[in-house]
Design a protein around this motif. Structure first.
Motif, mmCIF file in Angstrom:
data_model
loop_
_atom_site.group_PDB
_atom_site.id
_atom_site.type_symbol
_atom_site.label_atom_id
_atom_site.label_comp_id
_atom_site.label_asym_id
_atom_site.label_seq_id
_atom_site.Cartn_x
_atom_site.Cartn_y
_atom_site.Cartn_z
ATOM 1 N N ALA A 19 0.665 -0.833 0.173
ATOM 2 C CA ALA A 19 0.167 0.377 -0.206
ATOM 3 C C ALA A 19 0.632 1.458 0.119
ATOM 4 O O ALA A 19 1.444 1.029 1.020
ATOM 5 C CB ALA A 19 -0.829 0.023 0.902
ATOM 6 N N ALA A 20 0.142 2.226 -0.528
ATOM 7 C CA ALA A 20 1.109 3.416 -0.894
ATOM 8 C C ALA A 20 1.018 4.533 0.381
ATOM 9 O O ALA A 20 2.173 4.788 0.869
ATOM 10 C CB ALA A 20 0.585 4.178 -2.172
ATOM 11 N N ASP A 68 -0.537 -4.202 3.708
ATOM 12 C CA ASP A 68 -1.442 -3.343 3.134
ATOM 13 C C ASP A 68 -1.112 -2.186 4.196
ATOM 14 O O ASP A 68 -1.805 -1.635 4.018
ATOM 15 C CB ASP A 68 -2.996 -4.334 3.655
ATOM 16 N N ALA A 69 -0.265 -2.625 5.545
ATOM 17 C CA ALA A 69 -0.375 -1.424 6.078
ATOM 18 C C ALA A 69 0.690 -0.911 5.844
ATOM 19 O O ALA A 69 1.531 0.248 6.339
ATOM 20 C CB ALA A 69 -0.222 -1.499 7.250
ATOM 21 N N GLY A 70 1.266 -1.028 4.319
ATOM 22 C CA GLY A 70 2.310 0.147 3.764
ATOM 23 C C GLY A 70 3.828 0.017 3.981
ATOM 24 O O GLY A 70 4.909 0.648 3.810
ATOM 25 N N ALA A 71 3.772 -1.607 4.545
ATOM 26 C CA ALA A 71 5.227 -2.270 4.968
ATOM 27 C C ALA A 71 5.807 -1.876 2.821
ATOM 28 O O ALA A 71 5.129 -2.775 2.178
ATOM 29 C CB ALA A 71 6.014 -3.071 5.827
ATOM 30 N N CYS A 72 7.403 -1.948 3.277
ATOM 31 C CA CYS A 72 8.299 -2.101 1.857
ATOM 32 C C CYS A 72 8.959 -3.344 2.636
ATOM 33 O O CYS A 72 10.022 -3.613 2.723
ATOM 34 C CB CYS A 72 8.598 -1.267 0.900
ATOM 35 N N PHE A 73 8.501 -4.757 1.067
ATOM 36 C CA PHE A 73 9.587 -5.923 1.749
ATOM 37 C C PHE A 73 10.121 -5.953 0.495
ATOM 38 O O PHE A 73 10.515 -4.735 -0.560
ATOM 39 C CB PHE A 73 8.336 -7.225 0.447
#
Length: 386
Positions: A19-20, A68-73
Protein backbone atom coordinates in the motif's frame (compact mmCIF):
# COMPACT_ATOMS: atom_id res chain seq x y z
CA UNK A 1 20.69 -4.70 -2.55
CA UNK A 2 24.23 -5.25 -1.30
CA UNK A 3 24.23 -7.76 1.56
CA UNK A 4 27.68 -8.29 3.10
CA UNK A 5 26.07 -9.86 6.17
CA UNK A 6 24.44 -12.87 4.43
CA UNK A 7 21.11 -11.85 5.91
CA UNK A 8 19.05 -12.55 2.78
CA UNK A 9 18.51 -15.64 0.67
CA UNK A 10 19.79 -14.59 -2.80
CA UNK A 11 16.55 -15.17 -4.70
CA UNK A 12 15.87 -13.26 -7.94
CA UNK A 13 13.76 -10.19 -7.23
CA UNK A 14 10.00 -10.43 -7.76
CA UNK A 15 7.44 -7.64 -7.69
CA UNK A 16 5.83 -7.52 -4.23
CA UNK A 17 3.40 -4.64 -4.04
CA UNK A 18 2.45 -2.74 -0.92
CA UNK A 19 0.00 0.00 0.00
CA UNK A 20 1.18 3.50 -0.82
CA UNK A 21 0.14 4.83 2.57
CA UNK A 22 -0.47 3.22 5.93
CA UNK A 23 0.90 3.03 9.46
CA UNK A 24 4.00 1.14 8.25
CA UNK A 25 4.74 3.42 5.29
CA UNK A 26 8.46 3.98 4.84
CA UNK A 27 9.41 0.88 6.83
CA UNK A 28 11.32 -1.91 5.08
CA UNK A 29 10.19 -5.48 5.79
CA UNK A 30 12.48 -8.55 5.82
CA UNK A 31 10.63 -11.88 5.90
CA UNK A 32 12.04 -15.14 7.28
CA UNK A 33 12.10 -17.83 4.61
CA UNK A 34 9.45 -19.84 6.41
CA UNK A 35 6.57 -17.64 5.21
CA UNK A 36 5.15 -17.88 1.71
CA UNK A 37 5.66 -14.74 -0.38
CA UNK A 38 4.13 -14.67 -3.86
CA UNK A 39 6.85 -14.79 -6.51
CA UNK A 40 9.37 -16.57 -4.27
CA UNK A 41 10.02 -20.17 -3.14
CA UNK A 42 9.99 -21.14 0.54
CA UNK A 43 13.06 -23.15 1.54
CA UNK A 44 12.97 -23.19 5.36
CA UNK A 45 16.76 -23.24 5.26
CA UNK A 46 16.94 -26.62 3.51
CA UNK A 47 18.11 -27.26 -0.06
CA UNK A 48 15.74 -30.19 -0.61
CA UNK A 49 12.73 -28.18 0.60
CA UNK A 50 13.84 -25.40 -1.76
CA UNK A 51 14.04 -27.79 -4.73
CA UNK A 52 10.53 -29.06 -4.05
CA UNK A 53 8.98 -25.68 -3.24
CA UNK A 54 8.25 -24.10 -6.58
CA UNK A 55 7.37 -20.43 -6.82
CA UNK A 56 4.54 -19.52 -4.49
CA UNK A 57 1.50 -17.86 -6.03
CA UNK A 58 -0.12 -16.56 -2.86
CA UNK A 59 0.96 -14.53 0.16
CA UNK A 60 1.02 -15.59 3.79
CA UNK A 61 -1.86 -13.62 5.34
CA UNK A 62 0.36 -12.00 7.98
CA UNK A 63 2.78 -10.80 5.31
CA UNK A 64 -0.16 -9.41 3.34
CA UNK A 65 -1.38 -7.54 6.42
CA UNK A 66 2.01 -5.85 6.74
CA UNK A 67 2.09 -4.95 3.03
CA UNK A 68 -1.44 -3.56 3.25
CA UNK A 69 -0.26 -1.39 6.15
CA UNK A 70 2.41 0.12 3.89
CA UNK A 71 5.51 -1.94 4.71
CA UNK A 72 7.91 -2.36 1.77
CA UNK A 73 9.18 -5.91 1.26
CA UNK A 74 12.96 -6.05 0.76
CA UNK A 75 13.63 -9.80 0.72
CA UNK A 76 13.43 -13.23 2.31
CA UNK A 77 15.95 -13.94 5.04
CA UNK A 78 18.10 -16.88 6.03
CA UNK A 79 17.07 -19.21 8.82
CA UNK A 80 18.56 -22.11 10.70
CA UNK A 81 17.65 -25.30 8.90
CA UNK A 82 13.96 -26.11 9.38
CA UNK A 83 13.98 -23.33 12.03
CA UNK A 84 15.34 -25.96 14.43
CA UNK A 85 18.20 -24.26 16.27
CA UNK A 86 19.10 -21.16 18.24
CA UNK A 87 22.60 -20.62 16.87
CA UNK A 88 22.14 -19.11 13.40
CA UNK A 89 24.22 -21.56 11.38
CA UNK A 90 23.13 -23.35 8.22
CA UNK A 91 25.21 -25.86 6.22
CA UNK A 92 23.26 -25.08 3.03
CA UNK A 93 23.18 -21.27 3.07
CA UNK A 94 25.84 -20.24 5.59
CA UNK A 95 25.73 -18.35 8.88
CA UNK A 96 24.72 -14.66 8.75
CA UNK A 97 27.23 -12.25 10.26
CA UNK A 98 26.34 -10.50 13.49
CA UNK A 99 26.74 -6.74 12.74
CA UNK A 100 27.09 -5.93 16.44
CA UNK A 101 30.04 -8.28 16.90
CA UNK A 102 31.12 -10.30 13.82
CA UNK A 103 33.03 -12.73 16.06
CA UNK A 104 29.82 -13.92 17.75
CA UNK A 105 26.99 -16.08 16.48
CA UNK A 106 23.98 -14.13 15.15
CA UNK A 107 21.54 -16.35 17.04
CA UNK A 108 18.66 -18.18 15.42
CA UNK A 109 16.58 -19.44 14.04
CA UNK A 110 15.40 -16.03 12.79
CA UNK A 111 19.04 -15.18 12.13
CA UNK A 112 18.68 -13.42 8.79
CA UNK A 113 15.80 -11.23 9.89
CA UNK A 114 17.72 -10.17 13.01
CA UNK A 115 20.88 -9.41 11.04
CA UNK A 116 18.97 -7.49 8.34
CA UNK A 117 17.48 -5.21 11.00
CA UNK A 118 20.70 -4.86 13.01
CA UNK A 119 22.65 -4.00 9.84
CA UNK A 120 20.14 -1.36 8.79
CA UNK A 121 19.00 -3.30 5.72
CA UNK A 122 15.45 -3.52 7.07
CA UNK A 123 13.34 -1.79 9.71
CA UNK A 124 11.04 -4.72 10.54
CA UNK A 125 12.26 -8.29 10.79
CA UNK A 126 9.45 -10.85 10.55
CA UNK A 127 10.46 -14.16 12.05
CA UNK A 128 9.14 -17.04 14.10
CA UNK A 129 9.72 -18.02 17.71
CA UNK A 130 9.33 -21.59 18.92
CA UNK A 131 12.02 -21.99 21.58
CA UNK A 132 13.42 -18.46 21.45
CA UNK A 133 14.09 -17.91 17.75
CA UNK A 134 13.17 -14.20 17.90
CA UNK A 135 14.08 -13.32 21.48
CA UNK A 136 17.55 -14.87 21.36
CA UNK A 137 18.80 -13.30 18.09
CA UNK A 138 17.22 -10.01 19.15
CA UNK A 139 19.26 -10.12 22.36
CA UNK A 140 22.47 -11.13 20.59
CA UNK A 141 22.09 -8.36 17.98
CA UNK A 142 20.94 -5.61 20.37
CA UNK A 143 17.36 -5.46 19.07
CA UNK A 144 13.81 -5.38 20.35
CA UNK A 145 12.28 -8.85 20.00
CA UNK A 146 8.58 -9.63 20.43
CA UNK A 147 7.20 -13.12 20.93
CA UNK A 148 3.40 -12.55 20.75
CA UNK A 149 0.66 -14.25 22.73
CA UNK A 150 0.38 -17.74 21.26
CA UNK A 151 -2.34 -17.91 18.61
CA UNK A 152 -2.84 -14.15 18.38
CA UNK A 153 -1.33 -13.73 14.89
CA UNK A 154 -2.26 -15.49 11.65
CA UNK A 155 0.15 -18.36 10.99
CA UNK A 156 -1.26 -19.69 7.73
CA UNK A 157 1.24 -20.29 4.91
CA UNK A 158 3.97 -20.60 7.53
CA UNK A 159 5.99 -23.81 7.66
CA UNK A 160 5.54 -25.34 11.13
CA UNK A 161 8.13 -26.75 13.48
CA UNK A 162 6.24 -27.40 16.73
CA UNK A 163 2.70 -25.99 16.53
CA UNK A 164 2.17 -26.04 20.31
CA UNK A 165 4.88 -23.38 20.56
CA UNK A 166 5.28 -21.77 17.10
CA UNK A 167 4.39 -18.08 16.82
CA UNK A 168 5.21 -15.44 14.20
CA UNK A 169 6.93 -12.43 15.72
CA UNK A 170 9.02 -9.36 15.04
CA UNK A 171 12.31 -7.57 15.61
CA UNK A 172 12.99 -3.83 15.36
CA UNK A 173 15.83 -1.52 16.35
CA UNK A 174 13.70 0.52 18.76
CA UNK A 175 10.44 0.34 20.67
CA UNK A 176 8.47 2.92 18.69
CA UNK A 177 8.25 0.93 15.43
CA UNK A 178 7.50 -2.21 17.44
CA UNK A 179 4.49 -0.48 18.98
CA UNK A 180 3.40 0.55 15.47
CA UNK A 181 3.76 -3.02 14.20
CA UNK A 182 1.67 -4.33 17.09
CA UNK A 183 -1.09 -1.90 16.21
CA UNK A 184 -0.87 -2.72 12.49
CA UNK A 185 -1.31 -6.47 13.08
CA UNK A 186 -4.34 -5.90 15.30
CA UNK A 187 -3.08 -6.34 18.85
CA UNK A 188 -5.54 -4.76 21.33
CA UNK A 189 -4.58 -1.46 22.91
CA UNK A 190 -3.15 -1.36 26.42
CA UNK A 191 -4.73 1.18 28.74
CA UNK A 192 -3.58 -0.39 32.00
CA UNK A 193 -0.40 -0.06 33.98
CA UNK A 194 0.89 -3.21 35.63
CA UNK A 195 0.14 -3.48 39.32
CA UNK A 196 3.77 -4.50 39.83
CA UNK A 197 6.86 -5.96 38.20
CA UNK A 198 7.95 -9.26 39.71
CA UNK A 199 11.61 -10.27 40.01
CA UNK A 200 12.03 -14.07 40.41
CA UNK A 201 15.04 -14.60 42.64
CA UNK A 202 15.74 -18.15 41.45
CA UNK A 203 15.92 -17.09 37.79
CA UNK A 204 18.14 -14.05 38.34
CA UNK A 205 20.42 -16.23 40.47
CA UNK A 206 21.22 -18.33 37.38
CA UNK A 207 22.95 -15.49 35.51
CA UNK A 208 26.11 -13.47 36.13
CA UNK A 209 25.76 -11.43 39.36
CA UNK A 210 26.94 -8.16 37.80
CA UNK A 211 24.49 -8.50 34.90
CA UNK A 212 21.66 -9.34 37.30
CA UNK A 213 22.50 -6.25 39.39
CA UNK A 214 22.38 -3.99 36.32
CA UNK A 215 19.04 -5.45 35.24
CA UNK A 216 17.49 -4.98 38.68
CA UNK A 217 18.86 -1.43 38.89
CA UNK A 218 17.24 -0.71 35.53
CA UNK A 219 13.91 -2.00 36.81
CA UNK A 220 14.14 0.09 39.96
CA UNK A 221 14.76 3.25 37.93
CA UNK A 222 11.18 3.21 36.62
CA UNK A 223 8.30 4.70 38.54
CA UNK A 224 6.39 1.49 39.23
CA UNK A 225 6.19 -1.03 42.07
CA UNK A 226 8.83 -3.77 42.11
CA UNK A 227 8.35 -7.01 44.04
CA UNK A 228 10.64 -9.96 44.57
CA UNK A 229 9.56 -13.58 44.73
CA UNK A 230 11.50 -16.77 45.33
CA UNK A 231 10.09 -18.46 42.23
CA UNK A 232 7.21 -18.19 39.73
CA UNK A 233 6.26 -21.88 39.66
CA UNK A 234 6.46 -25.10 41.62
CA UNK A 235 8.64 -26.70 38.91
CA UNK A 236 12.38 -26.25 38.55
CA UNK A 237 13.72 -24.61 35.41
CA UNK A 238 15.35 -27.93 34.51
CA UNK A 239 12.03 -29.81 34.75
CA UNK A 240 10.25 -27.16 32.67
CA UNK A 241 12.99 -27.24 30.03
CA UNK A 242 12.81 -31.03 29.84
CA UNK A 243 9.03 -30.94 29.36
CA UNK A 244 9.40 -28.25 26.72
CA UNK A 245 12.12 -30.12 24.79
CA UNK A 246 10.12 -33.34 24.91
CA UNK A 247 7.06 -31.73 23.31
CA UNK A 248 9.23 -29.77 20.88
CA UNK A 249 11.12 -32.84 19.69
CA UNK A 250 7.97 -34.91 19.21
CA UNK A 251 6.23 -32.15 17.21
CA UNK A 252 9.37 -31.31 15.22
CA UNK A 253 9.56 -34.96 14.19
CA UNK A 254 5.92 -34.98 13.17
CA UNK A 255 6.39 -31.78 11.14
CA UNK A 256 9.47 -33.09 9.33
CA UNK A 257 8.92 -36.84 9.25
CA UNK A 258 8.21 -36.99 5.51
CA UNK A 259 11.33 -34.98 4.64
CA UNK A 260 13.49 -37.08 6.97
CA UNK A 261 12.23 -40.40 5.65
CA UNK A 262 12.65 -39.38 2.02
CA UNK A 263 15.97 -37.51 2.27
CA UNK A 264 17.73 -38.02 5.62
CA UNK A 265 21.08 -37.14 4.01
CA UNK A 266 19.69 -33.72 3.03
CA UNK A 267 19.47 -32.59 6.67
CA UNK A 268 22.45 -31.40 8.73
CA UNK A 269 23.63 -34.14 11.12
CA UNK A 270 22.85 -32.20 14.32
CA UNK A 271 19.33 -31.31 13.11
CA UNK A 272 18.75 -34.89 11.94
CA UNK A 273 19.85 -36.20 15.34
CA UNK A 274 17.31 -34.03 17.15
CA UNK A 275 14.57 -35.12 14.75
CA UNK A 276 15.49 -38.75 15.32
CA UNK A 277 15.33 -38.20 19.09
CA UNK A 278 11.77 -36.98 18.66
CA UNK A 279 10.84 -40.11 16.74
CA UNK A 280 12.04 -42.30 19.61
CA UNK A 281 10.14 -40.62 22.42
CA UNK A 282 7.77 -42.80 24.38
CA UNK A 283 4.13 -41.67 24.30
CA UNK A 284 4.04 -41.66 28.11
CA UNK A 285 7.01 -39.25 28.19
CA UNK A 286 5.15 -36.89 25.90
CA UNK A 287 1.93 -37.13 27.95
CA UNK A 288 3.85 -36.34 31.15
CA UNK A 289 5.53 -33.36 29.45
CA UNK A 290 2.15 -32.04 28.33
CA UNK A 291 0.80 -32.50 31.86
CA UNK A 292 3.64 -30.41 33.27
CA UNK A 293 3.08 -27.76 30.60
CA UNK A 294 -0.62 -27.53 31.46
CA UNK A 295 0.06 -27.28 35.20
CA UNK A 296 2.73 -24.63 34.66
CA UNK A 297 0.37 -22.62 32.45
CA UNK A 298 -2.29 -22.64 35.16
CA UNK A 299 0.24 -21.54 37.78
CA UNK A 300 1.33 -18.65 35.54
CA UNK A 301 -2.31 -17.66 35.00
CA UNK A 302 -2.80 -17.42 38.77
CA UNK A 303 0.46 -15.50 39.22
CA UNK A 304 -0.33 -12.92 36.53
CA UNK A 305 -4.08 -12.58 37.04
CA UNK A 306 -3.76 -9.24 38.87
CA UNK A 307 -1.99 -7.41 36.05
CA UNK A 308 1.50 -8.45 37.17
CA UNK A 309 4.48 -8.48 34.80
CA UNK A 310 7.49 -10.74 35.34
CA UNK A 311 10.98 -9.45 34.52
CA UNK A 312 13.43 -12.01 33.15
CA UNK A 313 16.94 -12.06 31.73
CA UNK A 314 16.57 -12.85 28.02
CA UNK A 315 19.71 -14.98 27.85
CA UNK A 316 21.18 -17.33 30.43
CA UNK A 317 24.79 -16.68 29.35
CA UNK A 318 26.90 -14.77 26.86
CA UNK A 319 26.69 -16.01 23.26
CA UNK A 320 29.58 -18.12 21.93
CA UNK A 321 31.84 -17.19 19.04
CA UNK A 322 30.73 -18.25 15.57
CA UNK A 323 33.68 -20.66 15.27
CA UNK A 324 33.11 -22.31 18.68
CA UNK A 325 33.02 -26.08 19.03
CA UNK A 326 29.65 -27.86 18.75
CA UNK A 327 29.77 -28.56 22.49
CA UNK A 328 29.77 -24.82 23.20
CA UNK A 329 26.75 -24.32 20.95
CA UNK A 330 24.94 -27.16 22.71
CA UNK A 331 25.74 -25.77 26.17
CA UNK A 332 24.53 -22.29 25.16
CA UNK A 333 21.31 -23.66 23.65
CA UNK A 334 20.60 -25.83 26.69
CA UNK A 335 21.19 -23.00 29.17
CA UNK A 336 19.07 -20.50 27.26
CA UNK A 337 16.12 -22.82 26.71
CA UNK A 338 15.65 -22.99 30.49
CA UNK A 339 14.63 -19.32 30.40
CA UNK A 340 13.17 -19.09 26.89
CA UNK A 341 10.81 -22.06 27.35
CA UNK A 342 8.61 -20.22 29.88
CA UNK A 343 6.70 -18.25 27.24
CA UNK A 344 6.29 -21.31 25.05
CA UNK A 345 4.89 -23.49 27.83
CA UNK A 346 2.48 -20.82 29.04
CA UNK A 347 1.48 -19.22 25.72
CA UNK A 348 2.26 -15.79 27.21
CA UNK A 349 3.88 -12.89 25.36
CA UNK A 350 7.46 -11.82 25.99
CA UNK A 351 9.28 -8.67 24.92
CA UNK A 352 13.09 -8.56 24.89
CA UNK A 353 14.98 -5.26 24.77
CA UNK A 354 18.52 -4.02 25.48
CA UNK A 355 19.23 -2.21 28.73
CA UNK A 356 20.33 1.37 28.09
CA UNK A 357 23.91 2.21 29.08
CA UNK A 358 24.64 -1.35 30.19
CA UNK A 359 28.34 -2.11 29.78
CA UNK A 360 27.62 -5.78 29.13
CA UNK A 361 25.08 -5.32 26.30
CA UNK A 362 22.51 -7.21 28.35
CA UNK A 363 18.95 -7.89 27.22
CA UNK A 364 16.01 -7.76 29.64
CA UNK A 365 12.61 -9.32 28.99
CA UNK A 366 9.10 -8.58 30.18
CA UNK A 367 6.67 -11.48 30.43
CA UNK A 368 2.94 -10.89 30.86
CA UNK A 369 -0.37 -12.66 30.79
CA UNK A 370 -1.94 -13.51 27.43
CA UNK A 371 -3.13 -10.46 25.51
CA UNK A 372 -0.92 -7.91 27.32
CA UNK A 373 1.54 -7.56 24.43
CA UNK A 374 1.12 -3.81 24.01
CA UNK A 375 1.33 -3.19 27.74
CA UNK A 376 4.77 -4.81 27.68
CA UNK A 377 5.92 -2.22 25.13
CA UNK A 378 4.55 0.64 27.23
CA UNK A 379 6.39 -0.61 30.30
CA UNK A 380 9.60 -1.12 28.30
CA UNK A 381 9.34 2.46 27.05
CA UNK A 382 9.21 3.66 30.65
CA UNK A 383 12.16 1.49 31.62
CA UNK A 384 14.32 2.73 28.74
CA UNK A 385 13.37 6.43 28.86
CA UNK A 386 16.45 8.62 29.18
Amino acid sequence: MRDPWNAFVPYPDADVRHAAIGPLSGLRLAVKDLFDVAGYPTAAGNATVLAASGIKTSMAPLVQTLLDAGACFVGKTNTDELAYSLIGGNIHFGMPINPRDPQLIPGGSSSGSAVAVAAGLADIGLGTDTSGSIRLPAAVNGLIGWRPTHGSLDNRALRPLAPSFDVPGFMTRSLEPMATVMSAVGMPTANDRPSSILIPEDIFATIDDAVADEMIASLRSADMPIRRTDTIASFSLADLALAFITILQREAWESNKTLFERSPEAIAPDIAARLLSGSRLDDEEVREARRIAALFSRQIDRLLCENVIVALPTLAMSPPSRDAEPESFAAFRSACIKLLCLSGLSGCPQLAFPIINCARNASLSLFGTRGTDRMLVKVAQQLTAE
